[in-house]
Each structure stands twice: as C-alpha cells, then as structure tokens.
Design a protein around this motif. Structure first.
Motif, PDB file in Angstrom:
ATOM      1  N   LEU A  18     -64.429 -26.790   5.400  1.00  0.00           N
ATOM      2  CA  LEU A  18     -63.144 -27.086   6.030  1.00  0.00           C
ATOM      3  C   LEU A  18     -62.395 -28.050   5.127  1.00  0.00           C
ATOM      4  O   LEU A  18     -62.899 -29.124   4.810  1.00  0.00           O
ATOM      5  CB  LEU A  18     -63.355 -27.707   7.408  1.00  0.00           C
ATOM      6  N   MET A  19     -61.215 -27.657   4.711  1.00  0.00           N
ATOM      7  CA  MET A  19     -60.409 -28.494   3.827  1.00  0.00           C
ATOM      8  C   MET A  19     -59.043 -28.676   4.455  1.00  0.00           C
ATOM      9  O   MET A  19     -58.481 -27.729   5.009  1.00  0.00           O
ATOM     10  CB  MET A  19     -60.275 -27.845   2.451  1.00  0.00           C
ATOM     11  N   ASP A  20     -58.509 -29.886   4.354  1.00  0.00           N
ATOM     12  CA  ASP A  20     -57.191 -30.157   4.915  1.00  0.00           C
ATOM     13  C   ASP A  20     -56.096 -30.095   3.854  1.00  0.00           C
ATOM     14  O   ASP A  20     -55.008 -30.624   4.048  1.00  0.00           O
ATOM     15  CB  ASP A  20     -57.180 -31.496   5.639  1.00  0.00           C
ATOM     16  N   PHE A  21     -56.419 -29.444   2.726  1.00  0.00           N
ATOM     17  CA  PHE A  21     -55.446 -29.234   1.658  1.00  0.00           C
ATOM     18  C   PHE A  21     -55.839 -27.962   0.924  1.00  0.00           C
ATOM     19  O   PHE A  21     -56.926 -27.432   1.121  1.00  0.00           O
ATOM     20  CB  PHE A  21     -55.422 -30.434   0.695  1.00  0.00           C
ATOM     21  N   SER A  22     -54.956 -27.460   0.096  1.00  0.00           N
ATOM     22  CA  SER A  22     -55.225 -26.257  -0.678  1.00  0.00           C
ATOM     23  C   SER A  22     -55.531 -26.647  -2.125  1.00  0.00           C
ATOM     24  O   SER A  22     -54.631 -27.043  -2.857  1.00  0.00           O
ATOM     25  CB  SER A  22     -54.016 -25.322  -0.627  1.00  0.00           C
ATOM     26  N   PRO A  23     -56.807 -26.558  -2.533  1.00  0.00           N
ATOM     27  CA  PRO A  23     -57.154 -26.972  -3.893  1.00  0.00           C
ATOM     28  C   PRO A  23     -56.536 -26.055  -4.942  1.00  0.00           C
ATOM     29  O   PRO A  23     -56.395 -24.861  -4.727  1.00  0.00           O
ATOM     30  CB  PRO A  23     -58.676 -26.890  -3.922  1.00  0.00           C
ATOM     31  N   GLU A  24     -56.165 -26.659  -6.072  1.00  0.00           N
ATOM     32  CA  GLU A  24     -55.582 -25.875  -7.166  1.00  0.00           C
ATOM     33  C   GLU A  24     -56.648 -25.000  -7.826  1.00  0.00           C
ATOM     34  O   GLU A  24     -56.429 -23.843  -8.101  1.00  0.00           O
ATOM     35  CB  GLU A  24     -54.952 -26.808  -8.192  1.00  0.00           C
ATOM     36  N   LYS A  25     -57.820 -25.575  -8.072  1.00  0.00           N
ATOM     37  CA  LYS A  25     -58.953 -24.837  -8.638  1.00  0.00           C
ATOM     38  C   LYS A  25     -60.097 -24.932  -7.654  1.00  0.00           C
ATOM     39  O   LYS A  25     -60.339 -25.980  -7.065  1.00  0.00           O
ATOM     40  CB  LYS A  25     -59.364 -25.421  -9.992  1.00  0.00           C
ATOM     41  N   TYR A  26     -60.828 -23.812  -7.484  1.00  0.00           N
ATOM     42  CA  TYR A  26     -61.875 -23.762  -6.470  1.00  0.00           C
ATOM     43  C   TYR A  26     -62.927 -22.733  -6.847  1.00  0.00           C
ATOM     44  O   TYR A  26     -62.601 -21.644  -7.329  1.00  0.00           O
ATOM     45  CB  TYR A  26     -61.250 -23.381  -5.122  1.00  0.00           C
ATOM     46  N   LEU A  27     -64.180 -23.064  -6.629  1.00  0.00           N
ATOM     47  CA  LEU A  27     -65.290 -22.128  -6.807  1.00  0.00           C
ATOM     48  C   LEU A  27     -66.386 -22.506  -5.825  1.00  0.00           C
ATOM     49  O   LEU A  27     -66.784 -23.665  -5.752  1.00  0.00           O
ATOM     50  CB  LEU A  27     -65.853 -22.183  -8.228  1.00  0.00           C
ATOM     51  N   MET A  28     -66.855 -21.516  -5.052  1.00  0.00           N
ATOM     52  CA  MET A  28     -68.012 -21.709  -4.185  1.00  0.00           C
ATOM     53  C   MET A  28     -69.049 -20.651  -4.537  1.00  0.00           C
ATOM     54  O   MET A  28     -68.725 -19.463  -4.625  1.00  0.00           O
ATOM     55  CB  MET A  28     -67.664 -21.590  -2.701  1.00  0.00           C
ATOM     56  N   VAL A  29     -70.278 -21.098  -4.743  1.00  0.00           N
ATOM     57  CA  VAL A  29     -71.397 -20.213  -5.057  1.00  0.00           C
ATOM     58  C   VAL A  29     -72.524 -20.529  -4.077  1.00  0.00           C
ATOM     59  O   VAL A  29     -72.804 -21.690  -3.809  1.00  0.00           O
ATOM     60  CB  VAL A  29     -71.888 -20.425  -6.510  1.00  0.00           C
ATOM     61  N   VAL A  30     -73.174 -19.471  -3.554  1.00  0.00           N
ATOM     62  CA  VAL A  30     -74.329 -19.619  -2.685  1.00  0.00           C
ATOM     63  C   VAL A  30     -75.499 -18.914  -3.366  1.00  0.00           C
ATOM     64  O   VAL A  30     -75.366 -17.772  -3.807  1.00  0.00           O
ATOM     65  CB  VAL A  30     -74.087 -19.010  -1.289  1.00  0.00           C
ATOM     66  N   VAL A  31     -76.634 -19.611  -3.449  1.00  0.00           N
ATOM     67  CA  VAL A  31     -77.832 -19.046  -4.060  1.00  0.00           C
ATOM     68  C   VAL A  31     -79.007 -19.166  -3.100  1.00  0.00           C
ATOM     69  O   VAL A  31     -79.003 -20.018  -2.202  1.00  0.00           O
ATOM     70  CB  VAL A  31     -78.183 -19.734  -5.410  1.00  0.00           C
ATOM     71  N   THR A  46     -63.516 -17.629  -5.464  1.00  0.00           N
ATOM     72  CA  THR A  46     -62.553 -18.604  -5.962  1.00  0.00           C
ATOM     73  C   THR A  46     -61.401 -18.777  -4.965  1.00  0.00           C
ATOM     74  O   THR A  46     -60.419 -19.428  -5.268  1.00  0.00           O
ATOM     75  CB  THR A  46     -61.987 -18.172  -7.338  1.00  0.00           C
ATOM     76  N   ILE A  47     -61.555 -18.194  -3.790  1.00  0.00           N
ATOM     77  CA  ILE A  47     -60.534 -18.248  -2.740  1.00  0.00           C
ATOM     78  C   ILE A  47     -61.022 -19.186  -1.638  1.00  0.00           C
ATOM     79  O   ILE A  47     -61.985 -18.865  -0.927  1.00  0.00           O
ATOM     80  CB  ILE A  47     -60.259 -16.843  -2.172  1.00  0.00           C
ATOM     81  N   PRO A  48     -60.396 -20.348  -1.460  1.00  0.00           N
ATOM     82  CA  PRO A  48     -60.871 -21.332  -0.477  1.00  0.00           C
ATOM     83  C   PRO A  48     -60.966 -20.809   0.955  1.00  0.00           C
ATOM     84  O   PRO A  48     -61.822 -21.236   1.715  1.00  0.00           O
ATOM     85  CB  PRO A  48     -59.848 -22.460  -0.566  1.00  0.00           C
ATOM     86  N   GLN A  67     -67.061 -26.398  -6.322  1.00  0.00           N
ATOM     87  CA  GLN A  67     -66.311 -27.170  -7.312  1.00  0.00           C
ATOM     88  C   GLN A  67     -64.838 -26.967  -7.001  1.00  0.00           C
ATOM     89  O   GLN A  67     -64.395 -25.838  -6.761  1.00  0.00           O
ATOM     90  CB  GLN A  67     -66.618 -26.690  -8.723  1.00  0.00           C
ATOM     91  N   TYR A  68     -64.088 -28.058  -7.015  1.00  0.00           N
ATOM     92  CA  TYR A  68     -62.663 -27.950  -6.708  1.00  0.00           C
ATOM     93  C   TYR A  68     -61.910 -29.133  -7.284  1.00  0.00           C
ATOM     94  O   TYR A  68     -62.482 -30.162  -7.631  1.00  0.00           O
ATOM     95  CB  TYR A  68     -62.438 -27.875  -5.195  1.00  0.00           C
ATOM     96  N   THR A  69     -60.605 -28.958  -7.372  1.00  0.00           N
ATOM     97  CA  THR A  69     -59.704 -30.036  -7.753  1.00  0.00           C
ATOM     98  C   THR A  69     -59.015 -30.500  -6.483  1.00  0.00           C
ATOM     99  O   THR A  69     -58.378 -29.707  -5.792  1.00  0.00           O
ATOM    100  CB  THR A  69     -58.666 -29.547  -8.782  1.00  0.00           C
ATOM    101  N   ASP A  70     -59.164 -31.798  -6.147  1.00  0.00           N
ATOM    102  CA  ASP A  70     -58.594 -32.281  -4.896  1.00  0.00           C
ATOM    103  C   ASP A  70     -57.083 -32.496  -5.009  1.00  0.00           C
ATOM    104  O   ASP A  70     -56.478 -32.250  -6.049  1.00  0.00           O
ATOM    105  CB  ASP A  70     -59.327 -33.534  -4.404  1.00  0.00           C
ATOM    106  N   HIS A  71     -56.483 -32.965  -3.926  1.00  0.00           N
ATOM    107  CA  HIS A  71     -55.024 -33.114  -3.863  1.00  0.00           C
ATOM    108  C   HIS A  71     -54.483 -34.154  -4.845  1.00  0.00           C
ATOM    109  O   HIS A  71     -53.291 -34.180  -5.125  1.00  0.00           O
ATOM    110  CB  HIS A  71     -54.587 -33.437  -2.435  1.00  0.00           C
ATOM    111  N   THR A  72     -55.359 -34.996  -5.401  1.00  0.00           N
ATOM    112  CA  THR A  72     -54.911 -35.977  -6.397  1.00  0.00           C
ATOM    113  C   THR A  72     -55.152 -35.495  -7.824  1.00  0.00           C
ATOM    114  O   THR A  72     -54.864 -36.217  -8.780  1.00  0.00           O
ATOM    115  CB  THR A  72     -55.632 -37.330  -6.213  1.00  0.00           C
TER     116      THR A  72
END
Length: 89
Positions: free
Chosen positions: A20-33, A44-46, A70-75
């Motif tokens: 759950l994110m309260d912003f839209s990250p510019e760069k994003y990657l989620m991997v499940v292993v 790569t889609i939040p 991995q993501y880039t936050d709002h700052t």
C-alpha cells in the motif's frame, strides 16, 4: 503479510499481495521468490499485485515467499524493502 489467492467462495478481499503506497513512485520493481530463490512474480507497475500464480497460471503451494521491492519515493530517494509473505489456502 498473508493472503489467500483464488478463493472464489470468499468476499474477494485479500486475494493478492501488493504494498500500500500513498504516492505513485517514479521507478518501481517488485519481485517475489520462493524459498529456493525461484522467481514466482515480478512487476514494474505499482498497482499490480501478485495473485499467487506462477509461470503456467497454477497457484503456488501454501507457504512462505520472499518479496523484494525497489522504488523511488516522493522525494526522489531510492529505497529497497524485503520481507516475507505467506500464502494460505
């Protein structure tokens, strides 16, 4: 962190895993292993969550899986999160 994928008899809540994110990250990657390190899911889609399926569309076994986000936050700061998610049926 647990979810119940593919349970048609329930209310439709908790059928996928995503942060759950309260912003839209510019760069994003989620991997499940899995515990052996085999990749079960990546995106790569939040807004896209893991529905508990693997490769051929079959549901994974009940158990504990590891996620990496991995993501880039709002700052503009690059961050990495790691944790466990449990699949229950």
């Amino acid at each position: 962190n647990a979810f119940t994928p593919g349970n048609p008899g329930s209310s439709g809540i908790n059928h996928e895993f995503k942060p759950l994110m309260d912003f839209s990250p510019e760069k994003y990657l989620m991997v499940v292993v899995d515990r052996g390190g085999r990749q079960m899911f990546d995106t790569t889609i939040p807004e896209q969550g893991w529905d508990g399926t693997f490769n051929n569309g079959n549901y994974v076994r009940e158990g504990v899986y590891v996620y990496y986000i991995q993501y880039t936050d709002h700052t503009g700061i690059f961050k990495t999160l790691t944790g466990n998610v449990t699949v229950l049926y």
